[in-house]
Design an enzyme around this catalytic site. Structure first.
Site, PDB file in Angstrom:
ATOM      1  N   LYS A  30       0.860  -1.081   0.081  1.00 39.77           N
ATOM      2  CA  LYS A  30       0.032   0.062   0.116  1.00 39.77           C
ATOM      3  C   LYS A  30       0.911   1.393   0.030  1.00 39.77           C
ATOM      4  O   LYS A  30       0.658   2.402  -0.848  1.00 39.77           O
ATOM      5  CB  LYS A  30      -0.826   0.128   1.323  1.00 39.77           C
ATOM      6  CG  LYS A  30      -1.685   1.321   1.484  1.00 39.77           C
ATOM      7  CD  LYS A  30      -2.335   1.604   2.713  1.00 39.77           C
ATOM      8  CE  LYS A  30      -1.726   1.668   3.973  1.00 39.77           C
ATOM      9  NZ  LYS A  30      -1.323   3.155   4.330  1.00 39.77           N
ATOM     10  N   ASN A  31       1.742   1.226   0.877  1.00 40.95           N
ATOM     11  CA  ASN A  31       2.670   2.536   1.022  1.00 40.95           C
ATOM     12  C   ASN A  31       3.641   2.525  -0.103  1.00 40.95           C
ATOM     13  O   ASN A  31       4.243   3.897   0.074  1.00 40.95           O
ATOM     14  CB  ASN A  31       3.231   2.608   2.344  1.00 40.95           C
ATOM     15  CG  ASN A  31       2.281   2.662   3.430  1.00 40.95           C
ATOM     16  OD1 ASN A  31       1.245   3.016   3.193  1.00 40.95           O
ATOM     17  ND2 ASN A  31       2.664   2.619   4.809  1.00 40.95           N
ATOM     18  N   ARG A 100      -4.854  10.887   4.050  1.00 40.86           N
ATOM     19  CA  ARG A 100      -3.581  11.635   4.327  1.00 40.86           C
ATOM     20  C   ARG A 100      -2.508  11.528   3.257  1.00 40.86           C
ATOM     21  O   ARG A 100      -1.948  12.555   2.905  1.00 40.86           O
ATOM     22  CB  ARG A 100      -2.803  11.547   5.685  1.00 40.86           C
ATOM     23  CG  ARG A 100      -3.609  12.052   6.937  1.00 40.86           C
ATOM     24  CD  ARG A 100      -2.676  11.860   8.185  1.00 40.86           C
ATOM     25  NE  ARG A 100      -1.348  12.566   7.748  1.00 40.86           N
ATOM     26  CZ  ARG A 100      -0.984  13.838   8.242  1.00 40.86           C
ATOM     27  NH1 ARG A 100      -1.903  14.360   8.536  1.00 40.86           N
ATOM     28  NH2 ARG A 100       0.040  14.086   7.823  1.00 40.86           N
ATOM     29  N   ASP A 124      -5.243  12.885  12.681  1.00 39.61           N
ATOM     30  CA  ASP A 124      -5.945  11.657  12.582  1.00 39.61           C
ATOM     31  C   ASP A 124      -5.775  10.882  13.965  1.00 39.61           C
ATOM     32  O   ASP A 124      -5.347  11.434  14.940  1.00 39.61           O
ATOM     33  CB  ASP A 124      -5.491  10.818  11.399  1.00 39.61           C
ATOM     34  CG  ASP A 124      -3.896  10.445  11.493  1.00 39.61           C
ATOM     35  OD1 ASP A 124      -3.405  10.462  12.621  1.00 39.61           O
ATOM     36  OD2 ASP A 124      -3.147  10.110  10.730  1.00 39.61           O
ATOM     37  N   ASP A 315       4.749   0.720  12.451  1.00 39.74           N
ATOM     38  CA  ASP A 315       3.346  -0.185  11.672  1.00 39.74           C
ATOM     39  C   ASP A 315       3.411  -1.746  12.155  1.00 39.74           C
ATOM     40  O   ASP A 315       2.475  -2.213  11.964  1.00 39.74           O
ATOM     41  CB  ASP A 315       3.585  -0.007   9.971  1.00 39.74           C
ATOM     42  CG  ASP A 315       3.735   1.416   9.532  1.00 39.74           C
ATOM     43  OD1 ASP A 315       2.564   1.988   9.579  1.00 39.74           O
ATOM     44  OD2 ASP A 315       4.919   1.683   9.540  1.00 39.74           O
TER      45      ASP A 315
HETATM   46  N1  EPU Z   1       6.454  14.554  10.977  1.00 45.53           N
HETATM   47  C1  EPU Z   1       6.401  15.836  11.191  1.00 45.53           C
HETATM   48  N2  EPU Z   1       6.517  16.732  10.264  1.00 45.53           N
HETATM   49  C2  EPU Z   1       6.437  16.174   8.811  1.00 45.53           C
HETATM   50  C3  EPU Z   1       6.255  15.090   8.463  1.00 45.53           C
HETATM   51  C4  EPU Z   1       6.250  14.241   9.639  1.00 45.53           C
HETATM   52  O1  EPU Z   1       6.410  16.218  12.443  1.00 45.53           O
HETATM   53  O2  EPU Z   1       6.456  17.222   8.222  1.00 45.53           O
HETATM   54  C5  EPU Z   1       6.253  13.336  11.944  1.00 45.53           C
HETATM   55  C6  EPU Z   1       5.120  12.681  11.952  1.00 45.53           C
HETATM   56  O3  EPU Z   1       4.328  13.592  12.647  1.00 45.53           O
HETATM   57  C7  EPU Z   1       5.305  11.459  12.594  1.00 45.53           C
HETATM   58  C8  EPU Z   1       6.913  11.209  12.034  1.00 45.53           C
HETATM   59  O4  EPU Z   1       7.415  12.114  11.723  1.00 45.53           O
HETATM   60  O5  EPU Z   1       5.560  11.520  14.037  1.00 45.53           O
HETATM   61  C9  EPU Z   1       6.965  10.195  10.827  1.00 45.53           C
HETATM   62  O6  EPU Z   1       6.234  10.592   9.860  1.00 45.53           O
HETATM   63  P1  EPU Z   1       6.677  10.136   8.273  1.00 45.53           P
HETATM   64  O7  EPU Z   1       6.410  11.542   7.423  1.00 45.53           O
HETATM   65  O8  EPU Z   1       7.996   9.327   8.173  1.00 45.53           O
HETATM   66  O9  EPU Z   1       5.407   9.107   7.896  1.00 45.53           O
HETATM   67  P2  EPU Z   1       4.321   9.391   6.904  1.00 45.53           P
HETATM   68  O10 EPU Z   1       4.879   9.774   5.531  1.00 45.53           O
HETATM   69  O11 EPU Z   1       3.083  10.256   7.381  1.00 45.53           O
HETATM   70  C10 EPU Z   1       4.156   6.847   6.247  1.00 45.53           C
HETATM   71  C11 EPU Z   1       3.255   5.634   6.251  1.00 45.53           C
HETATM   72  C12 EPU Z   1       2.910   5.253   7.325  1.00 45.53           C
HETATM   73  C13 EPU Z   1       3.981   4.978   8.336  1.00 45.53           C
HETATM   74  C14 EPU Z   1       4.918   5.973   8.386  1.00 45.53           C
HETATM   75  C15 EPU Z   1       6.331   5.712   9.219  1.00 45.53           C
HETATM   76  C16 EPU Z   1       2.163   5.980   4.082  1.00 45.53           C
HETATM   77  C17 EPU Z   1       0.961   6.353   3.414  1.00 45.53           C
HETATM   78  N3  EPU Z   1       2.243   6.254   5.316  1.00 45.53           N
HETATM   79  O12 EPU Z   1       3.703   7.942   7.079  1.00 45.53           O
HETATM   80  O13 EPU Z   1       2.064   4.252   7.380  1.00 45.53           O
HETATM   81  O14 EPU Z   1       3.688   4.571   9.589  1.00 45.53           O
HETATM   82  O15 EPU Z   1       5.490   6.329   7.167  1.00 45.53           O
HETATM   83  O16 EPU Z   1       7.093   4.670   8.523  1.00 45.53           O
HETATM   84  O17 EPU Z   1       3.234   5.687   3.666  1.00 45.53           O
HETATM   85  C18 EPU Z   1      -0.004   2.873   7.579  1.00 45.53           C
HETATM   86  O18 EPU Z   1       0.241   2.276   6.594  1.00 45.53           O
HETATM   87  O19 EPU Z   1      -1.057   2.347   8.245  1.00 45.53           O
HETATM   88  C19 EPU Z   1       0.815   4.036   7.982  1.00 45.53           C
HETATM   89  C20 EPU Z   1       0.215   4.918   8.846  1.00 45.53           C
END
Ligand code: EPU
Length: 426
Positions: A30-31, A100, A124, A315
């Site tokens: 998915k990701n 998101r 969320d 995850d």
């Molecule tokens: N963060 C910030 N500022 C930003 C971006 C992130 O503070 O501008 C913080 C977030 O709040 C969080 C941390 O950094 O505390 C990690 O966020 P990251 O950007 O790495 O995660 P993401 O891109 O929002 C993706 C996956 C998530 C997975 C995370 C960590 C997708 C669609 N989502 O999220 O997957 O948990 O990376 O590996 O790729 C899921 O599949 O259910 C899921 C939530």
């Protein structure tokens, strides 16, 4: 694709299940696929993706691309994505709010058109999830942002390659800046990028589209190009297997016992998880076509701390917590990525789990067995972890909120039932 299961049959119902046995096929990640779909916006023409999971987040991303003027055809785990020369560069709130990950269209739209308007994603179930790092990274390339009426508007007359320093290796920020930098003038160096396998998949896909992205030590180097084109299609670009779906089945066999072959699972994408599960007493053998996991006794507890890749992914944590609830001993779990990601623990407590939380730590004392109860899924992974826990609990467990689980799992009930689990949708 058929998403009729969502909403219409909104619960998973499990009875205590005997040891699992058989072969399960792990689908596309998915990701990864959501980001590859966004990357298609970078080039006019016909893109073909293969090994696409039949999940509702993919359907939502299709809707988002269609709202921009893209034509998407879905069939047999393939997506044919026709991107026209001109696009509507707006991502509306009613779609972003439901997923998101939609924010990841910002980079490619800026990269190709120098303009984008994307609704700001709200909070969320994990907490606020800001996008400050996405914006700072894109600003380093010359983009400017303004916000009004809940939307963020981005413009860049010219994007110029630059040194982009991420204070944390955010997955989404790395993806957004990569997809803008591939069209910037000159060289971009991304310092402290995320290194998840899904980032590797995006880099491979972008390079097949004509981008020039490579690793230079622990940095990413991107040499901007004038034009990108769809990756040579053949049977389509194959999305990598979903390591988190694989972790779900590993947890199921960990809790129920038995021996299961996870076809297509890639050991190199989940080395730290395999290590942790081995420490807990699972026997995992890496084979060419996947992984075989065997469990013959009650698992032992272990301490768990989530970290960016190659650390233990956040995850995986809900699955590990489910496993700890019936393991022998005490496990201390520390969540370092999404500090709010503990809400499902109240649901596990309803099933008899002995868990105490303190800030971003949880102390899990293993009990002999969980007892089935009605519980609710609040997000994809926590929901699936409750389903897995329900297989090992006595009596009946009903997990409501299946619509969350369907966002990231294709036929979870069918696949588990195929291994001998007592599970249905209602
Ligand atoms: N963060 C910030 N500022 C930003 C971006 C992130 O503070 O501008 C913080 C977030 O709040 C969080 C941390 O950094 O505390 C990690 O966020 P990251 O950007 O790495 O995660 P993401 O891109 O929002 C993706 C996956 C998530 C997975 C995370 C960590 C997708 C669609 N989502 O999220 O997957 O948990 O990376 O590996 O790729 C899921 O599949 O259910 C899921 C939530």
């Amino acid at each position: 694709m058929d998403f009729a299961t969502s909403g219409e049959r909104d619960t998973f119902v499990m009875q205590h299940s005997r040891a699992l046995d058989g072969d399960v096929s792990i689908g596309g990640a998915k990701n990864s696929v959501l980001k590859l779909m966004a990357a298609c916006l970078l080039a006019e023409g016909q893109h073909v993706l293969a090994n696409v999971p039949d999940i509702s987040d993919v359907a939502l991303m299709c809707e988002l691309l269609e709202a921009m003027g893209v034509t998407v055809t879905r069939a047999d785990h393939r997506l044919v994505i026709d991107v026209p020369a001109e696009l509507n560069t707006e991502a509306p709130y009613h779609l972003v709010e439901r997923m998101r990950a939609s924010i990841v269209v910002l980079g490619p739209l800026l990269g190709r058109f120098g303009t984008a308007r994307v609704a700001l994603p709200g909070g969320d179930d994990f907490g606020p999830r800001p996008i400050d790092m996405h914006l700072q990274a894109l600003e380093s390339l010359g983009a400017t942002f303004s916000t009004a009426h809940g939307d963020i508007s981005a413009t860049a007359e010219v994007l110029r390659g630059a040194e982009v320093v991420l204070e944390y290796p955010s997955v989404g920020a790395t993806e957004n800046v990569l997809m803008a930098a591939v069209r910037a003038k000159g060289r971009t160096r991304i310092v402290n990028p995320a290194r998840e396998p899904e980032i590797g998949d995006l880099i491979e896909f972008l390079n097949q589209m004509g981008a020039r992205v490579g690793w230079s030590g622990d940095r990413l180097t991107v040499d901007g190009v004038e034009r990108l084109a769809p990756a040579p299609s053949g049977d389509g670009y194959r999305v990598i297997p979903d390591r988190i779906e694989a972790a779900t089945f590993l947890a199921a066999v960990g809790m129920c016992g038995g021996s299961v072959f996870l076809r297509h699972a890639v050991a190199g994408h989940m080395a730290m998880l395999i290590r942790k599960l081995t420490e807990m007493g699972m026997h995992i053998v890496v084979e060419e076509a996947g992984l075989r996991a065997t469990v013959t006794q009650r698992l032992a507890s272990a301490d768990i701390s989530t970290l960016p890749f190659p650390g233990l992914a956040t995850d995986y944590k809900p699955f590990l917590v489910s496993m700890l609830t019936t393991a022998s001993g005490v496990g201390i779990v520390t969540e370092n990525i999404f500090t709010g990601r503990f809400r499902y623990i109240d649901e596990l407590r309803r099933m008899g789990a002995d868990i105490r939380t303190e800030g971003h730590h949880a102390v899990v004392r293993g009990v002999e067995r969980l007892s089935g109860a009605p519980v609710r899924a609040h997000d994809i992974r926590a929901g699936a972890a409750l389903v897995v826990a329900g297989l090992a609990a006595t009596g009946e467990t009903e997990v409501a909120g299946a619509v969350h689980i369907d966002r990231g799992y294709e036929d979870l009930a069918g696949k588990l039932a195929g291994l001998g689990a007592s599970i249905t949708r209602r």
